[in-house]
Design a protein around this motif. Structure first.
Motif, PDB file in Angstrom:
ATOM      1  N   GLY A   1       3.071   1.049   0.842  1.00 26.85           N
ATOM      2  CA  GLY A   1       1.415   0.755   0.632  1.00 26.85           C
ATOM      3  C   GLY A   1       0.933  -0.054   1.983  1.00 26.85           C
ATOM      4  O   GLY A   1      -0.414   0.521   2.302  1.00 26.85           O
TER       5      GLY A   1
ATOM      6  N   TYR B   1       0.321   2.631   4.670  1.00 32.28           N
ATOM      7  CA  TYR B   1      -0.518   3.377   4.440  1.00 32.28           C
ATOM      8  C   TYR B   1      -2.257   2.925   4.638  1.00 32.28           C
ATOM      9  O   TYR B   1      -2.844   3.820   5.417  1.00 32.28           O
ATOM     10  CB  TYR B   1      -0.617   3.669   2.880  1.00 32.28           C
ATOM     11  N   VAL B   2      -2.154   1.569   4.475  1.00 32.49           N
ATOM     12  CA  VAL B   2      -3.384   1.113   4.626  1.00 32.49           C
ATOM     13  C   VAL B   2      -3.866   0.933   6.115  1.00 32.49           C
ATOM     14  O   VAL B   2      -4.914   1.344   6.664  1.00 32.49           O
ATOM     15  CB  VAL B   2      -3.674  -0.321   3.711  1.00 32.49           C
TER      16      VAL B   2
ATOM     17  N   LEU C   1      -9.607   2.212   6.004  1.00 28.11           N
ATOM     18  CA  LEU C   1      -8.902   1.400   5.306  1.00 28.11           C
ATOM     19  C   LEU C   1      -8.537   0.051   5.775  1.00 28.11           C
ATOM     20  O   LEU C   1      -8.733  -1.025   5.089  1.00 28.11           O
ATOM     21  CB  LEU C   1      -7.438   2.021   4.334  1.00 28.11           C
TER      22      LEU C   1
ATOM     23  N   THR D   1     -10.401  -3.409   4.723  1.00 27.67           N
ATOM     24  CA  THR D   1      -9.480  -4.522   4.190  1.00 27.67           C
ATOM     25  C   THR D   1      -9.786  -5.536   4.913  1.00 27.67           C
ATOM     26  O   THR D   1      -9.817  -6.892   4.143  1.00 27.67           O
ATOM     27  CB  THR D   1      -7.980  -3.699   4.164  1.00 27.67           C
TER      28      THR D   1
ATOM     29  N   ARG E   1     -13.059   3.249  -0.316  1.00 30.11           N
ATOM     30  CA  ARG E   1     -11.598   3.231  -0.370  1.00 30.11           C
ATOM     31  C   ARG E   1     -10.915   4.103  -1.337  1.00 30.11           C
ATOM     32  O   ARG E   1      -9.930   4.849  -1.131  1.00 30.11           O
ATOM     33  CB  ARG E   1     -11.204   1.853  -0.461  1.00 30.11           C
TER      34      ARG E   1
ATOM     35  N   THR F   1      -8.332   7.609  -0.463  1.00 30.14           N
ATOM     36  CA  THR F   1      -7.072   7.057  -0.783  1.00 30.14           C
ATOM     37  C   THR F   1      -6.481   8.242  -1.678  1.00 30.14           C
ATOM     38  O   THR F   1      -7.094   8.802  -2.562  1.00 30.14           O
ATOM     39  CB  THR F   1      -6.796   5.768  -1.455  1.00 30.14           C
TER      40      THR F   1
ATOM     41  N   MET G   1      -1.426   6.410  -4.486  1.00 32.31           N
ATOM     42  CA  MET G   1      -1.313   5.290  -3.574  1.00 32.31           C
ATOM     43  C   MET G   1      -2.530   4.353  -3.846  1.00 32.31           C
ATOM     44  O   MET G   1      -2.783   3.192  -3.142  1.00 32.31           O
ATOM     45  CB  MET G   1      -1.530   5.624  -1.958  1.00 32.31           C
ATOM     46  N   GLN G   2      -3.253   4.496  -4.904  1.00 29.92           N
ATOM     47  CA  GLN G   2      -4.437   3.720  -5.252  1.00 29.92           C
ATOM     48  C   GLN G   2      -3.947   2.290  -5.469  1.00 29.92           C
ATOM     49  O   GLN G   2      -4.976   1.528  -4.935  1.00 29.92           O
ATOM     50  CB  GLN G   2      -5.083   4.340  -6.605  1.00 29.92           C
TER      51      GLN G   2
ATOM     52  N   MET H   1      -2.848   0.640  -2.454  1.00 23.88           N
ATOM     53  CA  MET H   1      -3.814   0.320  -1.360  1.00 23.88           C
ATOM     54  C   MET H   1      -4.720  -0.967  -1.763  1.00 23.88           C
ATOM     55  O   MET H   1      -4.837  -1.897  -0.807  1.00 23.88           O
ATOM     56  CB  MET H   1      -4.895   1.731  -1.399  1.00 23.88           C
TER      57      MET H   1
ATOM     58  N   ARG I   1      -9.160   5.694  -5.016  1.00 26.59           N
ATOM     59  CA  ARG I   1      -8.675   4.143  -4.556  1.00 26.59           C
ATOM     60  C   ARG I   1      -9.360   3.055  -5.240  1.00 26.59           C
ATOM     61  O   ARG I   1     -10.479   3.041  -5.439  1.00 26.59           O
ATOM     62  CB  ARG I   1      -8.799   4.392  -3.123  1.00 26.59           C
ATOM     63  N   GLU I   2      -9.393   2.385  -5.557  1.00 23.85           N
ATOM     64  CA  GLU I   2      -9.357   0.613  -5.777  1.00 23.85           C
ATOM     65  C   GLU I   2     -10.276  -0.106  -6.322  1.00 23.85           C
ATOM     66  O   GLU I   2     -10.751  -0.005  -7.288  1.00 23.85           O
ATOM     67  CB  GLU I   2      -9.443   0.550  -4.082  1.00 23.85           C
TER      68      GLU I   2
END
Length: 450
Positions: free
Chosen positions: A220, A223-224, A230, A234, A346, A350, A354-355, A358, A441-442
Motif C-alpha cells: 500500500g 502504491y501511493v 496520490l 497525500t 484519489r 486507485t 487498494m482503496q 491507499m 479510493r478513499e
C-alpha cells in the motif's frame, strides 16, 4: 438487486440511492454522537473527576494515538475482509466501551484511568471502522457519482459535528455528563444498524490470495508513492494537518483569553465555520467543473493562509469577532471544497483492491502529524508566546500550497477518467477484483477544521 456500478444508476439521484442513504445516515449519526462524547467526556473529566490539564491532554492524546499507530494495519484489513463487517464490529466495540462509563459512574467506580482506557479502545475501534467506511463509498455508487457523493458526505458531516456538539452540551446539562454519553452509544448502535442494511455486494479477496500482513501494508505504501498524483495529494494532506494541529491547539485559548471572546460568541464563531465547511463541500463539484479541480484546489490552498491574517492582527472587540467568524467561514469553505475534491480524485484513480490501504497511508501521516503539531504548539507557545506560535502555524499552511503548485496536478482541468497508468517499477496491485474503469479510493473528512 442493483449493483453499485450498474450503468443504469449513472445518472440517478443520490437521494434515491438506498444504500448511499443508509451509509450517509449511519455515518452522520456516528459523527454527531462522537461530538456528544467530546463535550460530555471533557466535562466529566474536569468537573466530575477533577482532572488536571495534563490528565485531560493525556485522554485526548490516547484517543488520537491509535489512528497514527494502527492506520496502516486497519487499511490492510479493510482490503482483506468485508468492509461492512469491520464497520459494524468497530461500532459495536465503541458502543460497548463507552457504555461502561455511565455504569461505572452510577456505581461510584469511575476513574480517570477508566476514561483513558475507553479513549484508547474507542480510538482503535474507530480507525478500523473509518478505514472500511471511507473505502466502501466508491463501491456503493457509480463512478460518475463519486464526487457528488463525497460532496454530500463532507457537508452533512460538518453539520452533524456541530449539531452533535450542541446536543452534547444540552444532554450534559439535562442528564449529567456520564448519562449524556448514552447518546453516543445509541449513535453507534444506529450506525451499525444502517450499515447492516446496506445491500450492495462487496468483492472480497479469497483467503488463498492473501499474503503476509506486513507485505500488504508495504504494498500500500509503495502504491501511493508510486503514483505522483496520490503522493502529492497525500503530502498535501499531511502538511496541512501539521499546520492546523499547531493552530488548533492554541486557537481556543487565544480567542477566549487573549481576545477576551465570550463563550457564547465563541460558539457562534464555530457555527459559522461549520456552515462554511458545508457550503464548500456542496459547491465543490460545480466549482471543479467550472475552473477545473486542479486550479480550484490550488486556489483554496492559497486562500487558507490568508484567512489567518485577521486572527493574528485582531484585538478584543465586536468588529474583530465578526471578522474572525467571516474568515473562519471562508477557511473551512476552502477546506471543504478542496477536501472533497482531492478525496474524489484519489478514489477515482486507485484500484479497487487498494482503496483502504491507499487511504491508510494518508491517515497514518495526517494522524501522526497531529500530536507532533500539538507538541510544537506547546513548545512554541511557552517559549515565544501564543501569537508567534499561531504565526508559525499560518506560515506552515503555505507548504501544502507549494507542494501542489509544484505538481502537474495544479493544471488538472477535469476529474480523472481512468485508473493510473502502469509505470516501470510500480507495485502490482494486491490480488483481488480485476481493475475496472471505475477505479476507487478513499477517505473522509480531515481536510482542515480548526
Amino acid at each position: 438487486m442493483t449493483t453499485a456500478h450498474d450503468p443504469s444508476t449513472a445518472s440517478a439521484s443520490l437521494w434515491r440511492h438506498r444504500d448511499f442513504r443508509r451509509y450517509l445516515t449511519g455515518q452522520s449519526a456516528s459523527v454527531a454522537g462522537s461530538s456528544i462524547s467530546t463535550v460530555a467526556l471533557s466535562v466529566l473529566a474536569v468537573n466530575g473527576l477533577d482532572a488536571t490539564t495534563s490528565q485531560v491532554s493525556a485522554i485526548a492524546f490516547l484517543g488520537q494515538l491509535p489512528p497514527a499507530l494502527l492506520a496502516l494495519t486497519a487499511g490492510a484489513f479493510a482490503d482483506r475482509y468485508a468492509k461492512r463487517t469491520l464497520m459494524i464490529t468497530g461500532d459495536l466495540v465503541s458502543a460497548a466501551a463507552l457504555a461502561t462509563v455511565p455504569v461505572a459512574a452510577a456505581t461510584g467506580t469511575l476513574t480517570l484511568g477508566h476514561l483513558m482506557a475507553v479513549a484508547t479502545v474507542q480510538g482503535a475501534a474507530g480507525v478500523v471502522h473509518d478505514a472500511a467506511a471511507i473505502s466502501l463509498l466508491p463501491s456503493l455508487v457509480d463512478r460518475s457519482l463519486i464526487q457528488r457523493g463525497n460532496s454530500r458526505v463532507g457537508a452533512l458531516f460538518a453539520v452533524s459535528a456541530t449539531g452533535g456538539s450542541s446536543l452534547g452540551a444540552a444532554l450534559t446539562a439535562l442528564l449529567g455528563p456520564a448519562r449524556a454519553l448514552l447518546g453516543d452509544v445509541a449513535s453507534y448502535l444506529f450506525s451499525a444498524w444502517c450499515t447492516a442494511r446496506i445491500q450492495t455486494r462487496e468483492s472480497v479477496p479469497p483467503p488463498a490470495a492473501r499474503r503476509r500482513l506486513r507485505t500488504e501494508i508495504a504494498e500500500g505504501w509503495r502504491y501511493v508513492h508510486g503514483d505522483h498524483r496520490l503522493a502529492v495529494l497525500t503530502w498535501v494532506n499531511a502538511t496541512t494537518s501539521l499546520a492546523l494541529a499547531i493552530l488548533n491547539t492554541l486557537w481556543a485559548l487565544y480567542l477566549l483569553r487573549t481576545l477576551e471572546m465570550a463563550p457564547t460568541v465563541f460558539g457562534v464563531v464555530l457555527g459559522f465555520g461549520a456552515l462554511g465547511a458545508a457550503a464548500g463541500a456542496l459547491s465543490a463539484p460545480a466549482i471543479a467543473r467550472h475552473v477545473g479541480p486542479g486550479p480550484m484546489m490550488l486556489g483554496a490552498l492559497a486562500l487558507t493562509p490568508l484567512t489567518q491574517l485577521p486572527l493574528l492582527l485582531a484585538s478584543p472587540g465586536t468588529g474583530w469577532e465578526v471578522t474572525i467568524g467571516a474568515t473562519l467561514f471562508v477557511q473551512l469553505a476552502c477546506a471543504g471544497a478542496a477536501g472533497t475534491t482531492q478525496r474524489s480524485i484519489r478514489q477515482m484513480i486507485t484500484d479497487r483492491s487498494m482503496q483502504a490501504r491507499m487511504q491508510s497511508v494518508s491517515t497514518c501521516l495526517t494522524s501522526g502529524a497531529r500530536p507532533l503539531g500539538a507538541l510544537l504548539a506547546g513548545a512554541l507557545g511557552t517559549w515565544a508566546g501564543v501569537r508567534p506560535a499561531l504565526v508559525t502555524g499560518a506560515l506552515l499552511l503555505v507548504v501544502p500550497f507549494v507542494v501542489l503548485a509544484r505538481s502537474p496536478l495544479r493544471g488538472l482541468r477535469q476529474m480523472p477518467s481512468a485508473a493510473p497508468p502502469e509505470t516501470p517499477g510500480a507495485p502490482v496491485p494486491a490480488p483481488g477484483p480485476a481493475p475496472t474503469a471505475e477505479a476507487n479510493r478513499e477517505r473522509s473528512m480531515d481536510g482542515g477544521t480548526p
